[in-house]
Design a protein around this motif. Structure first.
Motif, PDB file in Angstrom:
ATOM      1  N   HIS A  20       9.115  -0.201 -10.067  1.00  0.00           N
ATOM      2  CA  HIS A  20       9.104  -1.654  -9.880  1.00  0.00           C
ATOM      3  C   HIS A  20       9.263  -1.973  -8.401  1.00  0.00           C
ATOM      4  CE1 HIS A  20       9.328  -5.683 -11.439  1.00  0.00           C
ATOM      5  NE2 HIS A  20      10.480  -5.917 -10.872  1.00  0.00           N
ATOM      6  N   ASP A  21       8.615  -3.035  -7.968  1.00  0.00           N
ATOM      7  CA  ASP A  21       8.681  -3.417  -6.569  1.00  0.00           C
ATOM      8  C   ASP A  21      10.120  -3.689  -6.141  1.00  0.00           C
ATOM      9  OD1 ASP A  21       7.035  -4.437  -4.108  1.00  0.00           O
ATOM     10  OD2 ASP A  21       8.572  -5.959  -4.494  1.00  0.00           O
ATOM     11  N   GLY A  22      10.564  -3.027  -5.086  1.00  0.00           N
ATOM     12  CA  GLY A  22      11.940  -3.174  -4.642  1.00  0.00           C
ATOM     13  C   GLY A  22      12.266  -4.562  -4.148  1.00  0.00           C
ATOM     14  N   GLY A  23      11.317  -5.206  -3.487  1.00  0.00           N
ATOM     15  CA  GLY A  23      11.559  -6.553  -3.007  1.00  0.00           C
ATOM     16  C   GLY A  23      11.827  -7.537  -4.127  1.00  0.00           C
ATOM     17  N   VAL A  24      11.128  -7.373  -5.252  1.00  0.00           N
ATOM     18  CA  VAL A  24      11.353  -8.239  -6.407  1.00  0.00           C
ATOM     19  C   VAL A  24      12.721  -7.963  -7.020  1.00  0.00           C
ATOM     20  CG1 VAL A  24      10.560  -8.780  -8.741  1.00  0.00           C
ATOM     21  CG2 VAL A  24       8.895  -8.517  -6.896  1.00  0.00           C
ATOM     22  N   LEU A  25      13.081  -6.687  -7.107  1.00  0.00           N
ATOM     23  CA  LEU A  25      14.345  -6.312  -7.737  1.00  0.00           C
ATOM     24  C   LEU A  25      15.544  -6.828  -6.960  1.00  0.00           C
ATOM     25  CD1 LEU A  25      15.663  -4.630 -10.040  1.00  0.00           C
ATOM     26  CD2 LEU A  25      15.767  -2.741  -8.406  1.00  0.00           C
ATOM     27  N   TYR A  26      15.452  -6.854  -5.632  1.00  0.00           N
ATOM     28  CA  TYR A  26      16.615  -7.214  -4.824  1.00  0.00           C
ATOM     29  C   TYR A  26      16.513  -8.589  -4.177  1.00  0.00           C
ATOM     30  CZ  TYR A  26      18.140  -2.446  -5.548  1.00  0.00           C
ATOM     31  OH  TYR A  26      18.555  -1.274  -6.132  1.00  0.00           O
ATOM     32  N   GLY A  27      15.449  -9.318  -4.428  1.00  0.00           N
ATOM     33  CA  GLY A  27      15.371 -10.713  -4.010  1.00  0.00           C
ATOM     34  C   GLY A  27      15.562 -10.927  -2.525  1.00  0.00           C
ATOM     35  N   VAL A  28      16.546 -11.769  -2.171  1.00  0.00           N
ATOM     36  CA  VAL A  28      16.739 -12.169  -0.775  1.00  0.00           C
ATOM     37  C   VAL A  28      17.441 -11.109   0.066  1.00  0.00           C
ATOM     38  CG1 VAL A  28      16.810 -14.609  -1.411  1.00  0.00           C
ATOM     39  CG2 VAL A  28      18.956 -13.303  -1.253  1.00  0.00           C
ATOM     40  N   VAL A  29      17.896 -10.024  -0.560  1.00  0.00           N
ATOM     41  CA  VAL A  29      18.595  -8.984   0.195  1.00  0.00           C
ATOM     42  C   VAL A  29      17.588  -8.251   1.081  1.00  0.00           C
ATOM     43  CG1 VAL A  29      20.039  -6.929   0.049  1.00  0.00           C
ATOM     44  CG2 VAL A  29      20.222  -8.718  -1.707  1.00  0.00           C
ATOM     45  N   PRO A  30      17.825  -8.119   2.366  1.00  0.00           N
ATOM     46  CA  PRO A  30      16.875  -7.426   3.241  1.00  0.00           C
ATOM     47  C   PRO A  30      16.672  -5.978   2.832  1.00  0.00           C
ATOM     48  CG  PRO A  30      18.468  -8.685   4.534  1.00  0.00           C
ATOM     49  CD  PRO A  30      18.962  -8.700   3.116  1.00  0.00           C
ATOM     50  N   LYS A  31      15.454  -5.502   2.966  1.00  0.00           N
ATOM     51  CA  LYS A  31      15.145  -4.127   2.598  1.00  0.00           C
ATOM     52  C   LYS A  31      15.988  -3.133   3.383  1.00  0.00           C
ATOM     53  CE  LYS A  31      11.367  -0.776   2.199  1.00  0.00           C
ATOM     54  NZ  LYS A  31       9.923  -0.520   2.409  1.00  0.00           N
ATOM     55  N   SER A  32      16.282  -3.439   4.630  1.00  0.00           N
ATOM     56  CA  SER A  32      17.070  -2.526   5.457  1.00  0.00           C
ATOM     57  C   SER A  32      18.454  -2.282   4.866  1.00  0.00           C
ATOM     58  CB  SER A  32      17.210  -3.093   6.866  1.00  0.00           C
ATOM     59  OG  SER A  32      17.850  -4.367   6.841  1.00  0.00           O
ATOM     60  N   ILE A  33      18.902  -3.203   3.993  1.00  0.00           N
ATOM     61  CA  ILE A  33      20.212  -3.051   3.338  1.00  0.00           C
ATOM     62  C   ILE A  33      20.070  -2.388   1.979  1.00  0.00           C
ATOM     63  CG2 ILE A  33      22.189  -4.295   2.382  1.00  0.00           C
ATOM     64  CD1 ILE A  33      21.829  -6.356   4.598  1.00  0.00           C
ATOM     65  N   TRP A  34      19.185  -2.957   1.110  1.00  0.00           N
ATOM     66  CA  TRP A  34      19.127  -2.400  -0.247  1.00  0.00           C
ATOM     67  C   TRP A  34      18.519  -1.013  -0.294  1.00  0.00           C
ATOM     68  CZ3 TRP A  34      14.405  -1.007  -1.966  1.00  0.00           C
ATOM     69  CH2 TRP A  34      13.279  -1.743  -1.623  1.00  0.00           C
ATOM     70  N   GLU A  35      17.670  -0.667   0.667  1.00  0.00           N
ATOM     71  CA  GLU A  35      17.047   0.652   0.640  1.00  0.00           C
ATOM     72  C   GLU A  35      18.070   1.772   0.829  1.00  0.00           C
ATOM     73  OE1 GLU A  35      12.940   2.686   2.327  1.00  0.00           O
ATOM     74  OE2 GLU A  35      14.028   1.276   3.592  1.00  0.00           O
ATOM     75  N   LYS A  36      19.226   1.440   1.365  1.00  0.00           N
ATOM     76  CA  LYS A  36      20.282   2.440   1.512  1.00  0.00           C
ATOM     77  C   LYS A  36      20.850   2.841   0.158  1.00  0.00           C
ATOM     78  CE  LYS A  36      21.617   0.690   6.069  1.00  0.00           C
ATOM     79  NZ  LYS A  36      22.682   0.016   6.863  1.00  0.00           N
ATOM     80  N   THR A  37      20.712   1.974  -0.833  1.00  0.00           N
ATOM     81  CA  THR A  37      21.227   2.279  -2.168  1.00  0.00           C
ATOM     82  C   THR A  37      20.172   2.894  -3.069  1.00  0.00           C
ATOM     83  OG1 THR A  37      20.668   0.149  -3.211  1.00  0.00           O
ATOM     84  CG2 THR A  37      22.719   0.265  -1.946  1.00  0.00           C
ATOM     85  N   GLN A  38      18.901   2.681  -2.748  1.00  0.00           N
ATOM     86  CA  GLN A  38      17.834   3.163  -3.625  1.00  0.00           C
ATOM     87  C   GLN A  38      16.549   3.384  -2.820  1.00  0.00           C
ATOM     88  OE1 GLN A  38      17.209   0.659  -7.036  1.00  0.00           O
ATOM     89  NE2 GLN A  38      16.537   2.393  -8.248  1.00  0.00           N
ATOM     90  N   PRO A  39      16.060   4.612  -2.772  1.00  0.00           N
ATOM     91  CA  PRO A  39      14.834   4.893  -2.008  1.00  0.00           C
ATOM     92  C   PRO A  39      13.601   4.321  -2.692  1.00  0.00           C
ATOM     93  CG  PRO A  39      15.540   6.845  -3.207  1.00  0.00           C
ATOM     94  CD  PRO A  39      16.622   5.824  -3.388  1.00  0.00           C
ATOM     95  N   VAL A  40      12.536   4.147  -1.917  1.00  0.00           N
ATOM     96  CA  VAL A  40      11.290   3.602  -2.444  1.00  0.00           C
ATOM     97  C   VAL A  40      10.168   4.617  -2.271  1.00  0.00           C
ATOM     98  CG1 VAL A  40      11.957   1.234  -1.949  1.00  0.00           C
ATOM     99  CG2 VAL A  40      10.697   2.527  -0.238  1.00  0.00           C
ATOM    100  N   ASP A  41       9.079   4.433  -3.029  1.00  0.00           N
ATOM    101  CA  ASP A  41       7.905   5.268  -2.845  1.00  0.00           C
ATOM    102  C   ASP A  41       6.977   4.614  -1.820  1.00  0.00           C
ATOM    103  OD1 ASP A  41       6.527   3.237  -4.164  1.00  0.00           O
ATOM    104  OD2 ASP A  41       6.073   4.423  -5.951  1.00  0.00           O
ATOM    105  N   GLU A  42       5.787   5.168  -1.660  1.00  0.00           N
ATOM    106  CA  GLU A  42       4.873   4.660  -0.640  1.00  0.00           C
ATOM    107  C   GLU A  42       4.360   3.263  -0.953  1.00  0.00           C
ATOM    108  OE1 GLU A  42       2.683   6.771  -3.831  1.00  0.00           O
ATOM    109  OE2 GLU A  42       4.430   7.232  -2.555  1.00  0.00           O
ATOM    110  N   GLN A  43       4.545   2.788  -2.190  1.00  0.00           N
ATOM    111  CA  GLN A  43       4.134   1.443  -2.560  1.00  0.00           C
ATOM    112  C   GLN A  43       5.322   0.478  -2.650  1.00  0.00           C
ATOM    113  OE1 GLN A  43       1.212   1.254  -5.859  1.00  0.00           O
ATOM    114  NE2 GLN A  43       1.059   3.479  -5.725  1.00  0.00           N
ATOM    115  N   ASN A  44       6.432   0.857  -2.059  1.00  0.00           N
ATOM    116  CA  ASN A  44       7.645   0.032  -2.044  1.00  0.00           C
ATOM    117  C   ASN A  44       8.249  -0.140  -3.435  1.00  0.00           C
ATOM    118  OD1 ASN A  44       9.432  -1.438  -0.200  1.00  0.00           O
ATOM    119  ND2 ASN A  44       8.878  -3.260  -1.371  1.00  0.00           N
ATOM    120  N   ARG A  45       8.034   0.836  -4.303  1.00  0.00           N
ATOM    121  CA  ARG A  45       8.557   0.757  -5.661  1.00  0.00           C
ATOM    122  C   ARG A  45       9.807   1.624  -5.814  1.00  0.00           C
ATOM    123  NH1 ARG A  45       3.429   2.323  -9.244  1.00  0.00           N
ATOM    124  NH2 ARG A  45       3.699   4.167  -7.926  1.00  0.00           N
TER     125      ARG A  45
END
Length: 281
Positions: A20-45
Protein backbone atom coordinates in the motif's frame (compact mmCIF):
# COMPACT_ATOMS: atom_id res chain seq x y z
CA UNK A 1 -0.22 -16.38 17.73
CA UNK A 2 -2.72 -16.83 20.55
CA UNK A 3 -3.69 -15.28 23.87
CA UNK A 4 -5.99 -16.28 26.70
CA UNK A 5 -8.45 -13.59 27.78
CA UNK A 6 -10.34 -15.19 30.65
CA UNK A 7 -12.64 -17.78 29.08
CA UNK A 8 -11.73 -16.67 25.55
CA UNK A 9 -8.97 -18.25 23.49
CA UNK A 10 -7.82 -15.55 21.08
CA UNK A 11 -5.99 -16.37 17.84
CA UNK A 12 -4.57 -13.57 15.70
CA UNK A 13 -4.94 -14.81 12.13
CA UNK A 14 -3.78 -13.43 8.80
CA UNK A 15 -6.52 -12.32 6.44
CA UNK A 16 -3.87 -11.65 3.79
CA UNK A 17 -0.95 -9.34 3.10
CA UNK A 18 -0.71 -6.46 0.65
CA UNK A 19 1.33 -3.50 -0.53
CA UNK A 20 0.00 0.00 0.00
CA UNK A 21 1.19 3.51 -0.75
CA UNK A 22 3.07 4.82 2.27
CA UNK A 23 1.95 8.39 1.78
CA UNK A 24 -1.70 7.32 1.99
CA UNK A 25 -1.08 5.19 5.07
CA UNK A 26 0.66 7.95 7.02
CA UNK A 27 -1.23 11.00 5.77
CA UNK A 28 0.28 14.33 6.80
CA UNK A 29 3.32 12.75 8.47
CA UNK A 30 6.43 13.55 6.39
CA UNK A 31 8.03 10.59 4.67
CA UNK A 32 11.38 11.45 6.22
CA UNK A 33 9.79 10.59 9.59
CA UNK A 34 7.50 7.64 8.90
CA UNK A 35 10.01 5.86 6.67
CA UNK A 36 12.17 5.32 9.75
CA UNK A 37 9.46 3.02 11.10
CA UNK A 38 8.67 1.19 7.87
CA UNK A 39 10.73 0.82 4.67
CA UNK A 40 9.20 1.27 1.23
CA UNK A 41 9.70 -0.43 -2.13
CA UNK A 42 10.61 1.33 -5.37
CA UNK A 43 6.96 2.36 -5.82
CA UNK A 44 6.72 3.95 -2.36
CA UNK A 45 4.66 1.03 -1.07
CA UNK A 46 4.80 -0.50 2.40
CA UNK A 47 4.14 -4.16 3.23
CA UNK A 48 1.01 -4.53 5.37
CA UNK A 49 -1.00 -7.28 7.02
CA UNK A 50 -4.74 -7.80 7.42
CA UNK A 51 -5.00 -9.18 10.95
CA UNK A 52 -8.22 -10.93 11.95
CA UNK A 53 -9.22 -12.12 15.42
CA UNK A 54 -10.73 -15.53 16.16
CA UNK A 55 -12.26 -15.74 19.64
CA UNK A 56 -13.56 -19.04 21.06
CA UNK A 57 -15.02 -19.80 24.48
CA UNK A 58 -16.66 -23.19 23.97
CA UNK A 59 -20.04 -21.59 23.30
CA UNK A 60 -19.26 -19.07 20.59
CA UNK A 61 -16.76 -18.93 17.74
CA UNK A 62 -16.33 -15.31 16.70
CA UNK A 63 -14.35 -13.83 13.82
CA UNK A 64 -13.48 -10.13 13.75
CA UNK A 65 -12.85 -8.93 10.18
CA UNK A 66 -12.22 -11.23 7.24
CA UNK A 67 -9.34 -9.88 5.14
CA UNK A 68 -9.50 -9.53 1.37
CA UNK A 69 -11.25 -12.80 0.48
CA UNK A 70 -11.10 -14.66 -2.83
CA UNK A 71 -13.27 -12.58 -5.19
CA UNK A 72 -10.78 -10.01 -6.47
CA UNK A 73 -9.83 -10.09 -10.14
CA UNK A 74 -6.20 -10.74 -11.16
CA UNK A 75 -5.90 -7.06 -12.09
CA UNK A 76 -7.18 -5.93 -8.68
CA UNK A 77 -4.89 -8.38 -6.92
CA UNK A 78 -1.93 -7.00 -8.82
CA UNK A 79 -2.99 -3.42 -8.10
CA UNK A 80 -3.10 -4.10 -4.36
CA UNK A 81 0.09 -6.14 -4.38
CA UNK A 82 -1.70 -9.09 -2.80
CA UNK A 83 0.14 -12.22 -1.84
CA UNK A 84 -1.14 -15.43 -3.53
CA UNK A 85 -4.33 -17.08 -2.27
CA UNK A 86 -6.32 -16.03 0.77
CA UNK A 87 -4.46 -16.78 3.97
CA UNK A 88 -7.47 -16.81 6.29
CA UNK A 89 -8.78 -20.16 5.00
CA UNK A 90 -5.47 -21.87 5.76
CA UNK A 91 -5.13 -20.05 9.07
CA UNK A 92 -8.53 -21.26 10.26
CA UNK A 93 -7.64 -24.85 9.38
CA UNK A 94 -4.34 -24.47 11.23
CA UNK A 95 -6.13 -23.59 14.47
CA UNK A 96 -8.75 -26.32 14.03
CA UNK A 97 -11.70 -24.24 12.85
CA UNK A 98 -13.91 -24.86 9.83
CA UNK A 99 -15.88 -22.16 8.03
CA UNK A 100 -19.07 -23.78 9.33
CA UNK A 101 -17.89 -23.48 12.96
CA UNK A 102 -18.04 -19.69 13.01
CA UNK A 103 -21.34 -18.39 14.40
CA UNK A 104 -20.50 -14.69 14.65
CA UNK A 105 -18.64 -12.35 12.28
CA UNK A 106 -18.04 -8.76 13.40
CA UNK A 107 -16.88 -6.32 10.73
CA UNK A 108 -15.08 -3.20 11.89
CA UNK A 109 -16.15 -1.53 8.65
CA UNK A 110 -16.93 -2.46 5.06
CA UNK A 111 -13.78 -1.53 3.16
CA UNK A 112 -12.54 -4.35 0.90
CA UNK A 113 -9.53 -5.27 3.04
CA UNK A 114 -11.73 -5.88 6.09
CA UNK A 115 -14.94 -7.30 4.61
CA UNK A 116 -13.80 -8.86 1.33
CA UNK A 117 -13.73 -12.31 2.90
CA UNK A 118 -17.25 -11.97 4.28
CA UNK A 119 -18.59 -13.32 1.00
CA UNK A 120 -17.26 -15.79 -1.55
CA UNK A 121 -18.02 -17.02 -5.04
CA UNK A 122 -20.11 -20.20 -5.27
CA UNK A 123 -21.60 -22.00 -8.31
CA UNK A 124 -24.93 -20.41 -7.40
CA UNK A 125 -23.43 -16.91 -7.08
CA UNK A 126 -21.86 -14.78 -4.37
CA UNK A 127 -22.93 -15.59 -0.83
CA UNK A 128 -21.76 -15.61 2.80
CA UNK A 129 -18.41 -17.34 3.31
CA UNK A 130 -19.40 -18.51 6.78
CA UNK A 131 -22.78 -20.20 6.30
CA UNK A 132 -23.77 -20.49 9.97
CA UNK A 133 -22.69 -17.02 11.05
CA UNK A 134 -24.61 -13.85 11.74
CA UNK A 135 -22.70 -10.83 10.42
CA UNK A 136 -22.67 -7.71 12.60
CA UNK A 137 -22.20 -4.33 10.90
CA UNK A 138 -22.63 -0.87 12.36
CA UNK A 139 -25.93 0.73 11.33
CA UNK A 140 -24.31 3.98 10.13
CA UNK A 141 -21.64 2.05 8.24
CA UNK A 142 -24.28 0.09 6.37
CA UNK A 143 -26.29 3.21 5.54
CA UNK A 144 -23.22 4.94 4.11
CA UNK A 145 -22.04 1.88 2.17
CA UNK A 146 -25.37 1.49 0.35
CA UNK A 147 -26.12 5.22 0.02
CA UNK A 148 -24.45 5.83 -3.33
CA UNK A 149 -23.14 9.10 -1.86
CA UNK A 150 -19.57 9.33 -3.12
CA UNK A 151 -18.57 11.59 -0.23
CA UNK A 152 -19.00 8.70 2.23
CA UNK A 153 -19.21 5.51 0.14
CA UNK A 154 -15.72 5.39 -1.38
CA UNK A 155 -13.76 2.20 -0.74
CA UNK A 156 -16.79 -0.08 -0.57
CA UNK A 157 -17.37 -3.06 -2.90
CA UNK A 158 -21.02 -4.09 -2.96
CA UNK A 159 -20.31 -7.79 -3.55
CA UNK A 160 -18.58 -7.85 -0.17
CA UNK A 161 -21.71 -7.01 1.80
CA UNK A 162 -24.98 -6.85 -0.18
CA UNK A 163 -25.23 -10.67 -0.35
CA UNK A 164 -25.27 -10.71 3.46
CA UNK A 165 -28.55 -8.81 3.51
CA UNK A 166 -30.00 -10.96 0.74
CA UNK A 167 -29.14 -14.12 2.69
CA UNK A 168 -30.76 -12.90 5.91
CA UNK A 169 -27.42 -13.15 7.73
CA UNK A 170 -26.99 -9.42 8.39
CA UNK A 171 -27.55 -7.77 11.77
CA UNK A 172 -27.14 -4.01 12.14
CA UNK A 173 -25.77 -2.82 15.47
CA UNK A 174 -25.28 0.41 17.38
CA UNK A 175 -22.66 1.96 19.64
CA UNK A 176 -21.92 -0.03 22.82
CA UNK A 177 -24.08 -2.96 21.75
CA UNK A 178 -23.11 -6.31 23.26
CA UNK A 179 -22.91 -8.99 20.58
CA UNK A 180 -22.51 -11.94 22.97
CA UNK A 181 -21.68 -11.76 26.69
CA UNK A 182 -18.24 -10.19 27.02
CA UNK A 183 -18.00 -8.96 23.42
CA UNK A 184 -19.00 -5.37 22.67
CA UNK A 185 -18.76 -3.01 19.70
CA UNK A 186 -17.94 0.68 20.01
CA UNK A 187 -18.80 3.06 17.18
CA UNK A 188 -15.71 5.22 16.80
CA UNK A 189 -16.32 7.15 13.62
CA UNK A 190 -13.19 8.79 12.28
CA UNK A 191 -12.00 6.41 9.59
CA UNK A 192 -15.57 6.04 8.33
CA UNK A 193 -18.66 7.43 10.04
CA UNK A 194 -19.77 3.95 11.05
CA UNK A 195 -16.39 2.44 11.85
CA UNK A 196 -16.51 0.33 15.01
CA UNK A 197 -13.92 -1.08 17.38
CA UNK A 198 -14.40 -4.41 19.16
CA UNK A 199 -13.79 -5.06 22.85
CA UNK A 200 -13.48 -8.57 24.31
CA UNK A 201 -13.45 -8.84 28.12
CA UNK A 202 -13.38 -11.67 30.64
CA UNK A 203 -12.02 -12.14 34.16
CA UNK A 204 -10.55 -8.61 34.40
CA UNK A 205 -8.67 -9.15 31.16
CA UNK A 206 -9.38 -7.69 27.76
CA UNK A 207 -8.46 -7.21 24.13
CA UNK A 208 -9.21 -4.16 22.00
CA UNK A 209 -9.49 -4.31 18.21
CA UNK A 210 -9.41 -0.64 17.12
CA UNK A 211 -9.52 -1.44 13.39
CA UNK A 212 -8.34 1.37 11.16
CA UNK A 213 -8.44 3.96 13.92
CA UNK A 214 -4.81 2.86 14.33
CA UNK A 215 -3.74 0.79 11.36
CA UNK A 216 -0.28 -0.07 12.72
CA UNK A 217 1.50 0.27 16.05
CA UNK A 218 3.17 3.42 14.65
CA UNK A 219 -0.30 4.96 14.44
CA UNK A 220 -0.52 5.01 18.23
CA UNK A 221 0.65 8.61 17.78
CA UNK A 222 -2.29 10.98 17.80
CA UNK A 223 -1.35 12.81 14.59
CA UNK A 224 -0.50 9.71 12.57
CA UNK A 225 -3.68 9.03 10.60
CA UNK A 226 -4.39 7.64 7.16
CA UNK A 227 -5.41 9.83 4.25
CA UNK A 228 -8.57 7.74 4.00
CA UNK A 229 -9.95 8.97 7.33
CA UNK A 230 -13.17 10.89 6.73
CA UNK A 231 -12.91 12.78 10.03
CA UNK A 232 -9.32 13.30 11.14
CA UNK A 233 -10.30 15.24 14.26
CA UNK A 234 -12.53 12.39 15.41
CA UNK A 235 -9.83 9.78 14.74
CA UNK A 236 -7.37 11.74 16.87
CA UNK A 237 -9.91 12.20 19.65
CA UNK A 238 -10.98 8.57 19.78
CA UNK A 239 -7.38 7.33 19.84
CA UNK A 240 -6.93 9.06 23.19
CA UNK A 241 -10.13 7.47 24.48
CA UNK A 242 -9.39 3.94 23.28
CA UNK A 243 -5.71 3.81 24.17
CA UNK A 244 -6.33 5.47 27.52
CA UNK A 245 -8.86 2.78 28.36
CA UNK A 246 -6.57 -0.02 27.13
CA UNK A 247 -3.59 1.38 29.04
CA UNK A 248 -5.50 1.86 32.30
CA UNK A 249 -6.88 -1.69 32.17
CA UNK A 250 -3.73 -3.36 30.76
CA UNK A 251 -5.70 -4.70 27.79
CA UNK A 252 -4.10 -6.11 24.66
CA UNK A 253 -4.43 -4.06 21.45
CA UNK A 254 -4.52 -5.57 17.95
CA UNK A 255 -2.78 -3.56 15.21
CA UNK A 256 -4.69 -4.88 12.25
CA UNK A 257 -2.37 -3.77 9.42
CA UNK A 258 0.95 -4.22 11.25
CA UNK A 259 2.88 -7.15 9.79
CA UNK A 260 5.60 -7.08 12.45
CA UNK A 261 3.62 -6.17 15.58
CA UNK A 262 0.14 -7.72 15.37
CA UNK A 263 -0.70 -7.31 19.06
CA UNK A 264 0.77 -5.55 22.10
CA UNK A 265 -0.15 -3.72 25.26
CA UNK A 266 0.09 0.05 25.60
CA UNK A 267 1.04 2.40 28.40
CA UNK A 268 0.63 6.08 29.04
CA UNK A 269 3.77 8.13 28.41
CA UNK A 270 4.44 11.61 29.84
CA UNK A 271 5.81 13.01 26.58
CA UNK A 272 4.33 10.82 23.81
CA UNK A 273 0.83 10.21 25.25
CA UNK A 274 1.05 6.44 24.72
CA UNK A 275 3.71 3.88 23.93
CA UNK A 276 3.71 0.26 22.78
CA UNK A 277 4.89 -2.27 25.38
CA UNK A 278 4.91 -6.06 25.74
CA UNK A 279 5.29 -6.44 22.00
CA UNK A 280 4.67 -10.08 21.04
CA UNK A 281 6.90 -9.80 17.99
Amino acid sequence: MNLQIGQWRIDILSGGEFLHDGGVLYGVVPKSIWEKTQPVDEQNRVHLAMQCVLARNGTHTILVDTGHGDKLSPLDRKSHGLMPGWALREELIRVGTQLEDIDTVILSHLHWDHSGGATSKFPSGIGPTFPNATYYVNRQEWADAVSGDITVSGGYVEDDFLPLEASGKLSLVDHLQEIVPGVQVLQTGGHTRGHQAVLIRSANQGLLFPGDIAATSAHIRRMWCTSYDLDLARTRQVKAELFGYAADHSYWVVWNHDKDCPVSKVERHPKREFMVVNNTR
